[in-house]
Write a protein that holds these residues in place. Structure first.
Motif, PDB file in Angstrom:
ATOM      1  N   UNK A  40      19.933 -31.363 -30.713  1.00 16.81           N
ATOM      2  CA  UNK A  40      19.636 -31.395 -29.132  1.00 16.81           C
ATOM      3  C   UNK A  40      20.465 -30.268 -28.246  1.00 16.81           C
ATOM      4  N   UNK A  41      20.835 -31.066 -27.035  1.00 16.74           N
ATOM      5  CA  UNK A  41      21.460 -30.238 -25.948  1.00 16.74           C
ATOM      6  C   UNK A  41      23.032 -30.197 -26.649  1.00 16.74           C
ATOM      7  N   UNK A  42      23.652 -30.648 -27.479  1.00 17.43           N
ATOM      8  CA  UNK A  42      25.068 -30.376 -28.050  1.00 17.43           C
ATOM      9  C   UNK A  42      24.770 -29.314 -28.660  1.00 17.43           C
ATOM     10  N   UNK A  43      23.824 -29.097 -29.579  1.00 20.01           N
ATOM     11  CA  UNK A  43      23.534 -28.072 -30.451  1.00 20.01           C
ATOM     12  C   UNK A  43      23.431 -26.759 -29.789  1.00 20.01           C
ATOM     13  N   UNK A  44      22.619 -26.995 -28.578  1.00 15.77           N
ATOM     14  CA  UNK A  44      22.308 -25.586 -27.951  1.00 15.77           C
ATOM     15  C   UNK A  44      23.653 -25.230 -27.109  1.00 15.77           C
ATOM     16  N   UNK A  45      24.399 -26.039 -26.719  1.00 16.49           N
ATOM     17  CA  UNK A  45      25.743 -25.689 -25.957  1.00 16.49           C
ATOM     18  C   UNK A  45      26.521 -25.140 -26.829  1.00 16.49           C
ATOM     19  N   UNK A  46      26.545 -25.727 -28.076  1.00 20.02           N
ATOM     20  CA  UNK A  46      27.501 -24.956 -29.099  1.00 20.02           C
ATOM     21  C   UNK A  46      27.270 -23.594 -29.560  1.00 20.02           C
ATOM     22  N   UNK A  47      25.854 -23.342 -29.472  1.00 19.90           N
ATOM     23  CA  UNK A  47      25.310 -22.037 -29.822  1.00 19.90           C
ATOM     24  C   UNK A  47      25.939 -20.811 -28.883  1.00 19.90           C
ATOM     25  N   UNK A  48      25.229 -21.221 -27.532  1.00 18.28           N
ATOM     26  CA  UNK A  48      25.782 -20.473 -26.618  1.00 18.28           C
ATOM     27  C   UNK A  48      27.086 -20.513 -26.392  1.00 18.28           C
ATOM     28  N   UNK A  66      36.835 -24.728 -29.540  1.00 18.09           N
ATOM     29  CA  UNK A  66      37.614 -25.472 -30.470  1.00 18.09           C
ATOM     30  C   UNK A  66      37.544 -26.903 -30.216  1.00 18.09           C
ATOM     31  N   UNK A  67      37.589 -27.162 -28.957  1.00 17.63           N
ATOM     32  CA  UNK A  67      37.749 -28.750 -28.433  1.00 17.63           C
ATOM     33  C   UNK A  67      36.352 -29.200 -28.588  1.00 17.63           C
ATOM     34  N   UNK A  68      35.226 -28.610 -28.328  1.00 15.91           N
ATOM     35  CA  UNK A  68      33.974 -29.062 -28.486  1.00 15.91           C
ATOM     36  C   UNK A  68      33.460 -29.329 -29.994  1.00 15.91           C
ATOM     37  N   UNK A  69      33.898 -28.380 -30.866  1.00 14.54           N
ATOM     38  CA  UNK A  69      33.587 -28.696 -32.354  1.00 14.54           C
ATOM     39  C   UNK A  69      34.228 -29.514 -32.880  1.00 14.54           C
ATOM     40  N   UNK A  70      35.819 -29.760 -32.531  1.00 16.83           N
ATOM     41  CA  UNK A  70      36.694 -30.869 -32.981  1.00 16.83           C
ATOM     42  C   UNK A  70      35.969 -32.385 -32.625  1.00 16.83           C
ATOM     43  N   UNK A  71      35.216 -32.559 -31.342  1.00 13.55           N
ATOM     44  CA  UNK A  71      34.807 -33.558 -31.081  1.00 13.55           C
ATOM     45  C   UNK A  71      33.430 -34.102 -31.616  1.00 13.55           C
ATOM     46  N   UNK A  72      32.698 -33.008 -31.870  1.00 19.07           N
ATOM     47  CA  UNK A  72      31.376 -33.433 -32.512  1.00 19.07           C
ATOM     48  C   UNK A  72      31.387 -33.216 -34.001  1.00 19.07           C
ATOM     49  N   UNK A  73      32.340 -32.627 -34.722  1.00 18.04           N
ATOM     50  CA  UNK A  73      32.161 -32.166 -36.150  1.00 18.04           C
ATOM     51  C   UNK A  73      33.024 -32.625 -36.911  1.00 18.04           C
ATOM     52  N   UNK A  74      32.937 -32.894 -38.338  1.00 25.23           N
ATOM     53  CA  UNK A  74      33.956 -33.288 -39.234  1.00 25.23           C
ATOM     54  C   UNK A  74      33.792 -32.347 -40.496  1.00 25.23           C
ATOM     55  N   UNK A  75      35.243 -32.466 -41.308  1.00 20.53           N
ATOM     56  CA  UNK A  75      35.024 -31.752 -42.515  1.00 20.53           C
ATOM     57  C   UNK A  75      33.984 -31.864 -43.407  1.00 20.53           C
ATOM     58  N   UNK A  91      28.541 -29.122 -42.390  1.00 15.62           N
ATOM     59  CA  UNK A  91      28.501 -27.729 -42.868  1.00 15.62           C
ATOM     60  C   UNK A  91      29.488 -26.776 -42.062  1.00 15.62           C
ATOM     61  N   UNK A  92      29.946 -27.113 -40.792  1.00 18.29           N
ATOM     62  CA  UNK A  92      30.609 -26.324 -40.171  1.00 18.29           C
ATOM     63  C   UNK A  92      32.362 -26.848 -40.283  1.00 18.29           C
ATOM     64  N   UNK A  93      32.439 -27.893 -40.410  1.00 20.49           N
ATOM     65  CA  UNK A  93      34.142 -28.291 -40.538  1.00 20.49           C
ATOM     66  C   UNK A  93      34.930 -28.008 -39.526  1.00 20.49           C
ATOM     67  N   UNK A  94      36.044 -28.306 -39.775  1.00 23.28           N
ATOM     68  CA  UNK A  94      37.143 -28.098 -38.614  1.00 23.28           C
ATOM     69  C   UNK A  94      38.068 -27.064 -38.733  1.00 23.28           C
ATOM     70  N   UNK A  95      38.270 -26.689 -40.043  1.00 24.39           N
ATOM     71  CA  UNK A  95      39.108 -25.506 -40.612  1.00 24.39           C
ATOM     72  C   UNK A  95      38.849 -24.284 -39.717  1.00 24.39           C
ATOM     73  N   UNK A  96      37.904 -23.976 -39.672  1.00 25.73           N
ATOM     74  CA  UNK A  96      37.479 -22.545 -38.920  1.00 25.73           C
ATOM     75  C   UNK A  96      37.695 -22.519 -37.587  1.00 25.73           C
ATOM     76  N   UNK A  97      37.532 -23.567 -36.804  1.00 25.99           N
ATOM     77  CA  UNK A  97      37.947 -23.482 -35.180  1.00 25.99           C
ATOM     78  C   UNK A  97      39.040 -23.488 -35.150  1.00 25.99           C
TER      79      UNK A  97
END
Length: 311
Positions: free
Chosen positions: A161-169, A213-222, A225-231
Motif C-alpha cells: 500500500x501507501x507505505x510501500x509507495x513511500x519507501x519506493x519513492x 533508515x528510520x522508516x525501514x527499521x520501523x516497518x521491516x524485520x530481518x 526480504x529487505x531486512x535491517x542490515x543494509x539500511x
C-alpha cells in the motif's frame, strides 16, 4: 514468480568477482587522481611505446605505477565483464538480464575509450565523465550480482500500500541524490570548483538516508526480504563518509592541510571516493530490494477488505 531453477551459483560468483574487481579499480583510480598521476603515461593505448601488457615492471615507479596499474586493472575488469556477459547468455534465461549484461559490456568499452581520451586529448572533462560512469558501472554490476543471487528468488511482500509507495519513492530519491553528490564530488576533485553543490547534496543525502533508515527499521524485520542490515550499513557508511569528507576538506582546501603528510592526504581522499561508491551501490541494491519485496499496488480499500491485489 520466475523459476528458481534458473539460479546459477557460478554466474553469481562471476558477477560478484567482476563487481569486486571494479571496486578495486575505483580505488586505484582514486589514487591516480589524488596523486595527480592521470598523465604520468602520455600515450594510449600503448605505454611509452610498449604494448600495455609488456611494459617492464622495473619502470613502474611513482605516478607511472599508479596510472599503469589503473590501465591493467581496467583491462582485467573488461575481460571479466566479457566473461560475465557470456555466462549470462549461457546460464540465465531472463531476457532483461541479458540486456543488462550487454549494457555492462558497452559501458566498460566506453569507459576504456574515455580513459584513453583523457590522456590523448588532455581534457579534464573526459576525466569527470570517466569518474561518473565508473560509479554507475559499479552500481550496475552490483545490481546484476543481486539479480543472480538466491535472494532475488524470494517471494516475500510484507510491506504494501501507501507505505510501500513511500519507501519506493524515498529509496529511489536517496540513490539519485547520492549519485548527484558523486558527480559534484568528481567535478570538485578534478577542477576544484562547485564545493557549494557538493556540500548541499551532502546535506540532502544525509537527511534522506536518515529518513529512509528510520522508516525501514520501523516497518521491516530481518525475516523479510529487505531486512535491517543494509539500511544500517548505509547509515554507517554515511557516518564514515562525513568524517572522511571533513578530513578531505581540511587536507585539500585549507592551509591546515599543508601540515598533513602526503600519504595521509592521498589515503583520506581516496577512501572518500571508495566509501562514496559503497554508499551508491548500497542504496541502489537497497532500492532494488524495496521494489522487489514490496507491493505498492495494494490500496487502503483492498487492504481493509482483505483482498490482495498484485501488480
Amino acid at each position: 514468480m520466475e523459476n528458481h531453477a534458473n539460479y546459477s551459483p557460478w554466474l553469481h560468483r562471476m558477477a560478484r568477482l567482476t563487481a569486486g574487481a571494479t571496486f578495486l579499480l575505483i580505488i586505484i583510480g582514486g589514487i591516480v587522481t589524488s596523486t595527480d598521476s592521470g598523465l604520468a603515461v602520455p600515450d594510449w593505448p600503448t605505454t611509452f611505446g610498449y604494448n600495455m601488457f609488456l611494459y617492464p615492471l622495473s619502470e613502474m615507479v611513482g605516478g607511472i605505477l599508479y596510472e599503469h596499474s589503473h590501465r591493467l586493472m581496467g583491462s582485467l575488469v573488461g575481460i571479466l565483464t566479457i566473461g560475465l556477459f557470456l555466462l549470462i547468455l549461457a546460464k540465465d534465461s531472463r531476457k532483461w538480464l541479458k540486456w543488462l549484461g550487454l549494457a555492462a559490456l558497452i559501458a566498460v568499452i566506453v569507459q576504456g575509450v574515455l580513459g584513453g581520451l583523457r590522456v590523448t586529448q588532455i581534457n579534464r572533462n573526459f576525466a569527470i565523465v570517466h569518474a561518473c560512469l565508473a560509479q554507475a558501472f559499479f552500481a550496475l554490476l552490483c545490481g546484476i550480482a543481486w539479480f543472480t543471487s538466491q535472494d532475488w528468488w524470494q517471494d516475500i511482500k510484507t510491506t504494501t500500500g501507501e507505505t510501500a509507495r513511500k519507501l519506493r519513492r524515498l529509496s529511489l530519491m536517496t540513490t539519485c541524490l547520492i549519485y548527484m553528490q558523486l558527480i559534484f564530488g568528481a567535478i570538485l576533485r578534478h577542477t576544484g570548483s562547485r564545493l557549494d553543490a557538493h556540500l548541499l547534496f551532502a546535506f540532502l543525502v544525509a537527511l534522506h538516508i536518515f529518513f529512509l533508515t528510520r522508516r525501514l527499521l520501523a516497518v521491516n524485520s530481518e525475516s523479510d526480504g529487505i531486512g535491517q542490515s543494509m539500511p544500517l550499513l548505509l547509515l554507517g557508511l554515511l557516518v564514515v563518509q562525513l568524517m572522511l569528507g571533513t578530513g578531505a576538506f581540511f587536507a585539500k582546501l585549507t592551509a591546515f592541510g599543508e601540515t598533513f603528510a602526503a600519504a595521509l592526504t592521498v589515503t583520506i581522499t581516496t577512501a572518500h571516493v571508495a566509501v562514496g561508491a559503497l554508499m551508491l551501490v548500497s542504496s541502489f541494491v537497497l532500492t532494488l530490494k524495496i521494489y522487489r519485496f514490496t507491493d505498492a499496488s495494494v490500496t487502503i480499500e483492498t487492504a481493509a477488505s482483505g483482498t490482495l491485489v498484485t501488480e
